[in-house]
Design a protein around this motif. Structure first.
Motif, mmCIF file in Angstrom:
data_model
loop_
_atom_site.group_PDB
_atom_site.id
_atom_site.type_symbol
_atom_site.label_atom_id
_atom_site.label_comp_id
_atom_site.label_asym_id
_atom_site.label_seq_id
_atom_site.Cartn_x
_atom_site.Cartn_y
_atom_site.Cartn_z
ATOM 1 N N ARG A 18 96.949 6.162 97.786
ATOM 2 C CA ARG A 18 97.009 7.642 98.288
ATOM 3 C C ARG A 18 98.105 8.316 97.338
ATOM 4 N N ALA A 19 99.055 7.718 96.835
ATOM 5 C CA ALA A 19 100.118 8.073 96.051
ATOM 6 C C ALA A 19 99.277 8.451 94.608
ATOM 7 N N PRO A 26 94.453 17.649 95.119
ATOM 8 C CA PRO A 26 94.662 17.743 96.514
ATOM 9 C C PRO A 26 93.555 17.362 97.209
ATOM 10 N N HIS A 27 92.318 17.867 96.796
ATOM 11 C CA HIS A 27 91.017 17.393 97.355
ATOM 12 C C HIS A 27 90.735 15.865 97.171
ATOM 13 N N HIS A 28 91.318 15.440 96.198
ATOM 14 C CA HIS A 28 90.944 13.601 95.826
ATOM 15 C C HIS A 28 91.996 13.204 97.027
ATOM 16 N N ASP A 33 92.411 10.056 102.225
ATOM 17 C CA ASP A 33 92.937 9.913 103.674
ATOM 18 C C ASP A 33 91.442 9.663 104.546
ATOM 19 N N ALA A 34 90.490 10.087 104.214
ATOM 20 C CA ALA A 34 89.292 9.737 104.664
ATOM 21 C C ALA A 34 88.979 8.587 104.508
ATOM 22 N N LEU A 35 89.205 7.773 103.388
ATOM 23 C CA LEU A 35 89.187 6.379 103.442
ATOM 24 C C LEU A 35 89.920 5.528 104.015
ATOM 25 N N VAL A 98 83.349 9.452 107.004
ATOM 26 C CA VAL A 98 83.810 10.050 105.686
ATOM 27 C C VAL A 98 82.666 11.212 105.197
ATOM 28 N N SER A 99 81.449 10.940 105.391
ATOM 29 C CA SER A 99 80.585 11.947 104.948
ATOM 30 C C SER A 99 80.455 13.105 106.402
ATOM 31 N N GLY A 100 80.748 12.706 107.423
ATOM 32 C CA GLY A 100 80.962 13.703 108.564
ATOM 33 C C GLY A 100 81.913 14.877 108.345
ATOM 34 N N THR A 101 83.069 14.027 108.223
ATOM 35 C CA THR A 101 84.488 14.925 107.663
ATOM 36 C C THR A 101 84.329 15.777 106.711
#
Length: 346
Positions: A18-19, A26-28, A33-35, A98-101
Motif C-alpha cells: 500500500r505504501a 490515489p486510485h491505485h 485497499d480493496a486487495l 474487488v469487482s463489486g467495489t
C-alpha cells in the motif's frame, strides 16, 4: 489458526504494497485497499499448513516459514479475485468483492455500463498484484538460495496446475458431450489441490530440509486432501447457507459447473428434471426443488462418500508424518453449515 509470525508477515507485505501504491496514484491506493480487504475473513489454513509441516519435520527456519506462509495466502487471494471474475460474481463473504467495489466506484465516476468494465479491470489488476507480491515474498523470504529456488519451482508448478484446472473448469461447462467422473475429479484436483494443499505442505517440507521422498509424499497427500476439500465445497455450493458459508448456493448451477455432484446426477433417473434447473438463476423454490432431486438421486450421498474416501487417505498419511490431525480436521470437516436439518462439512 494462523500463527502470529505469519499474521505479522502478511500484514507487513500488505502495508509495504500500500505504501508503494500511495506514491503512484490515489486510485491505485484504493485498488490496494480493496486487495487488502480481499485477504480478510478467511480461515488462513494454507499458511497454517506451511508452519505445521515445517515444525512437524523439525524445521529451524520459522521466519522464512512465516514469509512463505504469507506468500501462499496472497496466492490464494489472487486466485479468489480472479475466480470471481471468471464466475461473474461481485460478492464475497456477503459483501462486495474487488469487482463489486469498483463497479460502484465506476458508477460514481459516471460509467455508462453500470461500472462493469471498471470493476472487471480492477479485479484483474488486483489479482495480478497479489500474485506478484506472493512470488516476491518467496524470493525474499530469507532462506538459503537453493531452498528459495526449490520454493519458486513449487510455486511455479502450482500456478501452472491451477491455471490448467481453472481453464478446465470453464471448458467442461461447454456443450461437448457428457463429462466423465475422472475428468471432473482431475479438474478439481488441479484447480484446488495444487495451491491450497500440495504447495503449502511441500513448501513447509522444503523449508525444514526434508528429503525428496517425503516432499513428494506430501504432494500426494495434499492432492487427496484438496479433492476432499473441493468435494465438500461443491456440496456447499448447492446445499449451503450463503449467510453462514459466504458462498452462493446457485452460482455452480447457474454456470453449469461440471462438478462430481452434477456428473453423477447425469447418470440418475432424475437427470432430466435436474438439468432443467441448470444454466439460469434460480429462485428459492427452484433451489429447494433441485436440492431435493440431487438428494433423492443419491448424488449428494455419492459425493459425501467420495470426499470421505479422499479424506481417509489424507488422514492416514499425515498421521504417519507426524503432522497435526487437528489442523486437517479443522480445514476439511469441522466447519459445519446446517442445511435443511443436516450438517455439511464446509
Amino acid at each position: 489458526m494462523i500463527s502470529t509470525g505469519t499474521d505479522a508477515a502478511l500484514r507487513r507485505l500488505l502495508d509495504n504494497g500500500r505504501a508503494r501504491a500511495a506514491t503512484i496514484d490515489p486510485h491505485h491506493a484504493f485498488l490496494w485497499d480493496a486487495l487488502v480487504e480481499a485477504t480478510e475473513g478467511g480461515k488462513r489454513f494454507r499458511p497454517a499448513l506451511v508452519i505445521s509441516t515445517h515444525d512437524a519435520l523439525g524445521g529451524t527456519s520459522p521466519d522464512a516459514a512465516a514469509e512463505v506462509g504469507a506468500a501462499v495466502e496472497l496466492l490464494h487471494t489472487a486466485f479468489v479475485i480472479h475466480d470471481d471474475v471468471i464466475d461473474d460474481d461481485h460478492l464475497r463473504r456477503g459483501r462486495p468483492n474487488v469487482s463489486g467495489t469498483f463497479r460502484a466506484r465506476g458508477r460514481a465516476l459516471g460509467a455508462t455500463d453500470d461500472g462493469a468494465a471498471y470493476g472487471l479491470t480492477a479485479a484483474i489488476l488486483a489479482g495480478d498484484l497479489a500474485l506478484a507480491a506472493a512470488v516476491r515474498a518467496v524470493a525474499l523470504c530469507g532462506a538459503q538460495p537453493d531452498v528459495v529456488r526449490r520454493l519458486l519451482d513449487l510455486f511455479d508448478s502450482a500456478l501452472h496446475t491451477t491455471a490448467a484446472g481453472e481453464l478446465a473448469d470453464v471448458r467442461l461447462t461447454l456443450d461437448r458431450g457428457p463429462v466423465s467422473l475422472a475428468e471432473s475429479l482431475t479438474m478439481e484436483e488441479h484447480k484446488t489441490s495444487a495451491y491450497s494443499f500440495a504447495l503449502p505442505l511441500q513448501a513447509g517440507a522444503v523449508l525444514a530440509g526434508a528429503d525428496a521422498a517425503t516432499t513428494a509424499r506430501l504432494g500426494d497427500l495434499g492432492r487427496a486432501m484438496g479433492v476432499a476439500f473441493q468435494l465438500v465445497d461443491d456440496l456447499i455450493g448447492v446445499f449451503g447457507d450463503p449467510d453462514r458459508s459466504g458462498k452462493s448456493a446457485t452460482c455452480d448451477l447457474r454456470t453449469r459447473k461440471q462438478t462430481p455432484l452434477i456428473v453423477h446426477a447425469r447418470s440418475t433417473p432424475q437427470w432430466d428434471e435436474i438439468s432443467g434447473h441448470l444454466g439460469h438463476e434460480l429462485g428459492d423454490d427452484e433451489l429447494d426443488e433441485v436440492r431435493a432431486l440431487l438428494t433423492v438421486s443419491g448424488s449428494r450421498a455419492f459425493v459425501e462418500e467420495l470426499a470421505e474416501q479422499h479424506l481417509a487417505l489424507a488422514r492416514s498419511g499425515v498421521a504417519e508424518l507426524g503432522i497435526s490431525l487437528d489442523l486437517l480436521e479443522a480445514v476439511t470437516v469441522r466447519r459445519l453449515t446446517v442445511v435443511d436439518g443436516r450438517e455439511v462439512a464446509a
